[in-house]
Structure formats: C-alpha cells, structure tokens
Design a protein around this motif. Structure first.
Motif, mmCIF file in Angstrom:
data_model
loop_
_atom_site.group_PDB
_atom_site.id
_atom_site.type_symbol
_atom_site.label_atom_id
_atom_site.label_comp_id
_atom_site.label_asym_id
_atom_site.label_seq_id
_atom_site.Cartn_x
_atom_site.Cartn_y
_atom_site.Cartn_z
ATOM 1 N N GLY A 94 0.807 -1.218 0.000
ATOM 2 C CA GLY A 94 0.000 0.000 0.000
ATOM 3 C C GLY A 94 0.839 1.266 0.000
ATOM 4 O O GLY A 94 0.347 2.337 -0.349
ATOM 5 N N ASP A 95 2.103 1.149 0.409
ATOM 6 C CA ASP A 95 2.992 2.316 0.367
ATOM 7 C C ASP A 95 3.335 2.661 -1.093
ATOM 8 O O ASP A 95 3.097 1.855 -1.997
ATOM 9 C CB ASP A 95 4.283 2.038 1.151
ATOM 10 C CG ASP A 95 4.033 1.947 2.667
ATOM 11 O OD1 ASP A 95 2.916 2.283 3.100
ATOM 12 O OD2 ASP A 95 4.963 1.526 3.395
ATOM 13 N N ILE A 96 3.886 3.853 -1.272
ATOM 14 C CA ILE A 96 4.127 4.327 -2.644
ATOM 15 C C ILE A 96 5.577 4.797 -2.811
ATOM 16 O O ILE A 96 6.052 5.645 -2.048
ATOM 17 C CB ILE A 96 3.195 5.514 -2.981
ATOM 18 C CG1 ILE A 96 1.725 5.096 -2.820
ATOM 19 C CG2 ILE A 96 3.457 6.023 -4.387
ATOM 20 C CD1 ILE A 96 0.758 6.276 -2.798
ATOM 21 N N ILE A 97 6.242 4.237 -3.811
ATOM 22 C CA ILE A 97 7.592 4.691 -4.160
ATOM 23 C C ILE A 97 7.507 5.396 -5.510
ATOM 24 O O ILE A 97 7.052 4.809 -6.491
ATOM 25 C CB ILE A 97 8.575 3.504 -4.268
ATOM 26 C CG1 ILE A 97 8.675 2.764 -2.932
ATOM 27 C CG2 ILE A 97 9.946 3.992 -4.732
ATOM 28 C CD1 ILE A 97 9.504 1.479 -3.009
ATOM 29 N N VAL A 98 7.916 6.647 -5.539
ATOM 30 C CA VAL A 98 7.882 7.420 -6.784
ATOM 31 C C VAL A 98 9.318 7.640 -7.253
ATOM 32 O O VAL A 98 10.143 8.143 -6.478
ATOM 33 C CB VAL A 98 7.222 8.805 -6.562
ATOM 34 C CG1 VAL A 98 7.118 9.576 -7.873
ATOM 35 C CG2 VAL A 98 5.846 8.662 -5.915
ATOM 36 N N ASP A 99 9.613 7.285 -8.494
ATOM 37 C CA ASP A 99 10.937 7.617 -9.036
ATOM 38 C C ASP A 99 10.801 8.861 -9.901
ATOM 39 O O ASP A 99 10.211 8.808 -10.986
ATOM 40 C CB ASP A 99 11.481 6.440 -9.857
ATOM 41 C CG ASP A 99 12.776 6.822 -10.587
ATOM 42 O OD1 ASP A 99 13.433 7.794 -10.143
ATOM 43 O OD2 ASP A 99 13.115 6.176 -11.596
ATOM 44 N N GLY A 100 11.359 9.967 -9.414
ATOM 45 C CA GLY A 100 11.285 11.227 -10.156
ATOM 46 C C GLY A 100 12.511 11.497 -11.009
ATOM 47 O O GLY A 100 12.637 12.560 -11.602
ATOM 48 N N GLY A 101 13.427 10.528 -11.070
ATOM 49 C CA GLY A 101 14.638 10.693 -11.890
ATOM 50 C C GLY A 101 14.321 10.510 -13.365
ATOM 51 O O GLY A 101 13.196 10.162 -13.735
ATOM 52 N N ASN A 102 15.332 10.725 -14.196
ATOM 53 C CA ASN A 102 15.140 10.582 -15.639
ATOM 54 C C ASN A 102 15.346 9.138 -16.062
ATOM 55 O O ASN A 102 16.286 8.816 -16.767
ATOM 56 C CB ASN A 102 16.123 11.474 -16.384
ATOM 57 C CG ASN A 102 15.483 12.787 -16.793
ATOM 58 O OD1 ASN A 102 14.259 12.885 -16.892
ATOM 59 N ND2 ASN A 102 16.309 13.779 -17.035
ATOM 60 N N ALA A 103 14.459 8.246 -15.636
ATOM 61 C CA ALA A 103 14.616 6.833 -15.965
ATOM 62 C C ALA A 103 14.141 6.559 -17.386
ATOM 63 O O ALA A 103 13.232 7.226 -17.888
ATOM 64 C CB ALA A 103 13.808 5.990 -14.983
#
Ligand code: NBP
Length: 479
Positions: A94-103
């Motif tokens: 239920g937790d959220i991991i956001v990748d804001g890098g330039n993937a």
C-alpha cells in the motif's frame, strides 16, 4: 511518524523538490540522502522547511505516515535500483515509491513489475523544469497505478507549476507512461532548440546582425505565436556579453553541443515503434556533428558554394525565418505526439494527448503558448491521426509554407546547414504526397530479396520472377 511525504536523494533536484513540498500547506517532509553531508547542509540552510531528517532507511520509513510516500531523486540507473531495493525492505503493502529521476521508461516498466509483487506501488514520474522548476513548480508526468494516484494526486497538484489556473500534472497512464512522455518531451526539446539555433544562424549569416540585435528579434518573436520559454531564454543568451573579453557570450562558447541521452532514447524508441521523428533525430545528430572536432577539422576545407547568402531585404528575410521556424516546430511537435500515440498503443496505455499538451504549458522547458492549440486540437478530435492536420495547424502551415521553402532553398544554396528546417519540410512534403517513390523501393526489394509487393489495382501479394521470365506470380509474403 510525522511526515506525510519523503524525498530520497538530496542533490540539486531532490533538495529543491523537498523544499517545494515543504512550502505547501499541510506537508511535512522527511529527507534522506546516502551520504550524510547533503542532509546536514539542507537542514542548516533551510530550517524554515521543518524537514524531518533520517539517517538510515529504517529511520526514513519510521518517520513517514501510512501509506508511506517517498519520491526518489537520485542519479538514474543503478542508483535508482539501489534505492528501490532498500525502500522495498522497509516499506509495506500500500505504500508508494515514486521515481522522479530521468529513468528510461522500459526500466520503469521493469521496476514496476518487480515491485508489484510486494504490494508496494511503484510510480515512475517524469519531472521537467530543471532545478528552478523543482523548487518553484515543475511539470510532472506521473505514471503508475490508479490507486497510487489517489494519494499522490493532491500532493503533486499542490507542487506543480500552474498554467492558466490549472496545475501542470496529470496521471499520464500506467507503469512507464509517465517516463515515456517525459522522454518525448525531451526529444521535442532537442528539436525546438535545434530549430531556434538554425534560425539564429540564418539571421546572423544572412543579415550580419549582431547577437544582441538578434536577441531583439527573438524578444519580439516572443510576443507572438512563437511565445515560449525557449525563445525567451534564447534572447537572454544572445544578449549576454562575456565579462572577460566584452565579446558576445555566444561567440566565446565552444560550438560543441552536449547531450545526456534522452533525445537519443526518443529516437531509438521511435525507430522501434516505426514512427518518423525526423526533426528530433536531426536535432540529436546535429549535436553529434558539432561534437566531433577532429572530423570537423579534416572536413573544414571541403568545397562549399561560391556565393554566400545574400539578403536584400533583412526584415522580409527575418519574417521568412520566423515562419520557417514556426512550421518546422509544428512538425516537431506533431512527430512527438505521434510517438506518444504509438507508444500508448504498443504498451497499452490510455494517454490523453490533450492533457499532456496542457501539463507542458507550465514548469517545463518546452512550455509555450502554442501548446494550447495542441490541446484544442485533441479536444476537438481525440483520436486525431496526425496533429498537423488539425485546422489551426493547416492554417499556420498554409501561411508559412512559401517562406519555409524559400528559407530551406536559400540555406541549401548558400551552404548553411539547416538539418531540422529541411528535414521537417521533407517530412511534410512526404506526408502530403499523392505517390511516394516507396513503390520503387518495393520493386528493388522484390528484385534482390523476393520481398514481394502489393498492387494498386488488385488484392494480394505479388512477386516478379526477376531472374526468370519476369512474369508476375501471386506470392505468400516471404518476410
Ligand atoms: P544527480 O543525478 O547528480 O544524482 C546525485 C544523487 O544521487 C545524490 O543524492 C547521490 O547521493 C545519489 N545517489 C547516487 Br549518484 N547513487 C546512489 C545510490 N547507489 N544510492 C543512493 N543514492 C545514490 O542528482 P540531480 O541532478 O539532483 O538529479 C536527480 C535526478 O533527477 C536524476 O535522475 C536526474 O536525471 C533527474 N532530473 C534532473 C533534472 C535536472 O535539470 N538536473 C531535471 C529533471 C530530472 P550522494 O550524495 O550520497 O552521492
């Protein structure tokens, strides 16, 4: 646990995004960086932000309220994977991991799949606007699940740039959709910058105006239909003087353009999808031509045309360049949106192209008034096949095309490289052609490889017995 959102990675982008988050009503921001120094520095310099510092992933997780939400802003690639591995250990379903890098979007698809089994939501999010955008309001392109958007939406809306009253963020689509759209944004940015550079070069060589005088031209263009961040900063760069020599800054900067790779990704992906993004490709290649001084040195004496560009009416010429730039820009954006359409079809994303145009109106590098025309076009015809066939663009191309052709012809005659202008025009003419010489290519392919062809007058697939009696047979498609 006191923080409702956390940021991992406190270099330029991460620290600015953390400050942006902290400045919004209702947010308490947990911060973590691999090496302690950056965290300490951020806390010392910005006590007003009320950050909740963490010095281990355990502490970081413990400082976040549930569902835990963390934005990763670290160097794309191995760094991102390393941080995800650690967060997965301390986060819960239920937790959220956001990748804001330039993937790269395919990495995002892979990561989302890998994280999904843990019950944790993984969101790849494109962030545009550089450090200033991160601090004051970026354009945000999140992908990921609908569930994560429920939590993320309000937070992201509160920190995004605002354009005409609307926050520059939308749930772009699932898994890699956000990073895909960010990639194409960067590709369009390459094309737009190259087109502007070609316009500057033509004006300078054609009229002999100084960079400062050309800055005035761009400033004036910025008042009209070309109004955009890139035109605005072009005027500023051209006006800048070198403090050491007094020369125009643009004349003391080495003419080799760098690249971090997202333009190349856009082109590689377009090739995989079979989408012609020639304007973006030319922009990427123009940077690589510039960046080979050894090749340029040995080629410098190659013969060029006898006559230089001669312009009798500078004002009329500059207006021609403006129109050529506008028309080529329409092509570049049309190609970029075509790539998003094709990517959505290939990867099963539902992407609202008009909404994408809207979230690029603020915060990001390609922000421009013109994007309103794109969102209008998709509002009218959501499944528009080719963006540049929308009425507004047809009208603009009608107004511009004579000037566009004159400029491409003059540039070619005078030996002034204008790859993005000329390839955009070639694309436009290719697209609108009644018949293309592709028919001949099919004939050649059939000749040497029995690749077969279709006929204009009958259904089926055919092959000519080129090495036999040259009669035509009905063929199964052999390739
Ligand atoms: P950098 O791309 O320079 O990355 C530096 C950060 O990554 C530091 O916090 C560093 O920690 C951390 N890091 C690395 Br490197 N390897 C790590 C690992 N294995 N584990 C944990 N952390 C690690 O930072 P940036 O310029 O702020 O950009 C951050 C992201 O945002 C990048 O993906 C970038 O492409 C993207 N982006 C940048 C812009 C822009 O305009 N610059 C715009 C949009 C998006 P350390 O301090 O311990 O070394």
């Amino acid at each position: 646990a006191t923080a409702n959102i956390g940021v991992v990675g406190l270099a330029v982008m991460g620290s600015n995004l953390a400050r942006n988050l902290a400045s919004r009503e209702g947010n308490t921001v947990a911060v973590y960086n691999r090496s302690r120094a950056k965290t300490d520095e951020l806390l010392t310099e910005h006590p007003e932000a009320g950050f909740v510092p963490a010095f281990s992933y355990d502490e970081f997780a413990a400082s976040l309220t549930v569902p835990r939400t963390a934005v990763i802003m670290v160097k794309a690639g191995a760094g991102t994977d390393a941080v995800i591995d650690e967060l997965v250990k301390v986060f819960e379903p239920g937790d959220i991991i956001v990748d804001g890098g330039n993937a790269l979007f395919t990495d995002t698809i892979r990561r989302e799949k890998a994280v999904r089994d843990t019950g944790i939501n993984f969101v790849g999010m494109g962030v545009s606007g550089g450090e200033e955008g991160a601090l004051l309001g970026p354009s945000l392109m999140p992908g990921g699940s609908d569930e994560s958007w429920v939590t993320l939406g309000p937070i992201l809306r509160s920190i995004a740039a605002v354009a005409e009253g609307e926050p520059c963020v939308t749930h772009v689509g699932h898994d890699g959709a956000g990073h895909f759209v960010k990639m194409v944004h960067n590709g369009i940015e390459y094309a737009d910058m190259q087109l502007i550079a070609e316009a500057y070069d033509l004006i300078r060589r054609g009229t002999g105006k100084t960079p400062a005088e050309i800055a005035d031209v761009f400033a004036q263009w910025n008042e009209g239909e070309l109004n955009s961040y890139l035109i605005e900063i072009t005027a500023e760069v051209l006006r800048a003087q070198d403090a050491a020599t007094g020369a125009p800054l643009v004349d003391v900067i080495v003419d080799q353009a760098g690249a971090k790779g997202t333009g190349g990704w856009t082109v590689q992906t377009a090739i995989d999808l079979g989408v012609p993004v020639s304007g973006i490709a030319e922009a990427v290649f123009a940077r690589s031509v510039s960046s080979h001084p050894e090749q340029r040195a040995v080629a410098a004496n190659l013969p060029g045309p006898v006559d230089e560009l001669r312009v009798d009416d500078a004002e009329a010429f500059i207006e021609d360049v403006r129109l050529a730039l506008f028309a080529s820009k329409i092509v570049a954006y049309s190609q970029g949106f075509d790539e998003i359409r094709a990517g959505a079809a290939q990867y099963g994303w539902t992407i609202d192209l008009g909404a994408v145009a809207k979230i690029w109106r603020g915060g990001c590098i390609i922000r421009a008034q013109f994007l309103n025309r794109i969102s209008d076009a998709y509002a009218e015809v959501p499944d528009l096949q080719v963006l540049l066939t929308a009425p507004y663009f047809v009208d603009a191309l009608q107004r511009a095309q004579d000037a566009w052709r004159r400029i491409v012809a003059q540039a070619a005659a005078a030996g002034i490289p204008s790859p993005a202008f000329s390839s955009s025009l070639a694309y436009y003419d290719g697209l609108r052609a009644d018949r293309l010489p592709a028919a001949l290519i099919q004939g050649q392919r059939d000749f040497f490889g029995a690749h077969t062809y279709r006929r204009v007058d009958r259904e089926g697939t055919f092959h000519t017995l080129w090495s036999g009696d040259r009669s035509e047979i009905t063929a199964e498609d052999t390739h």
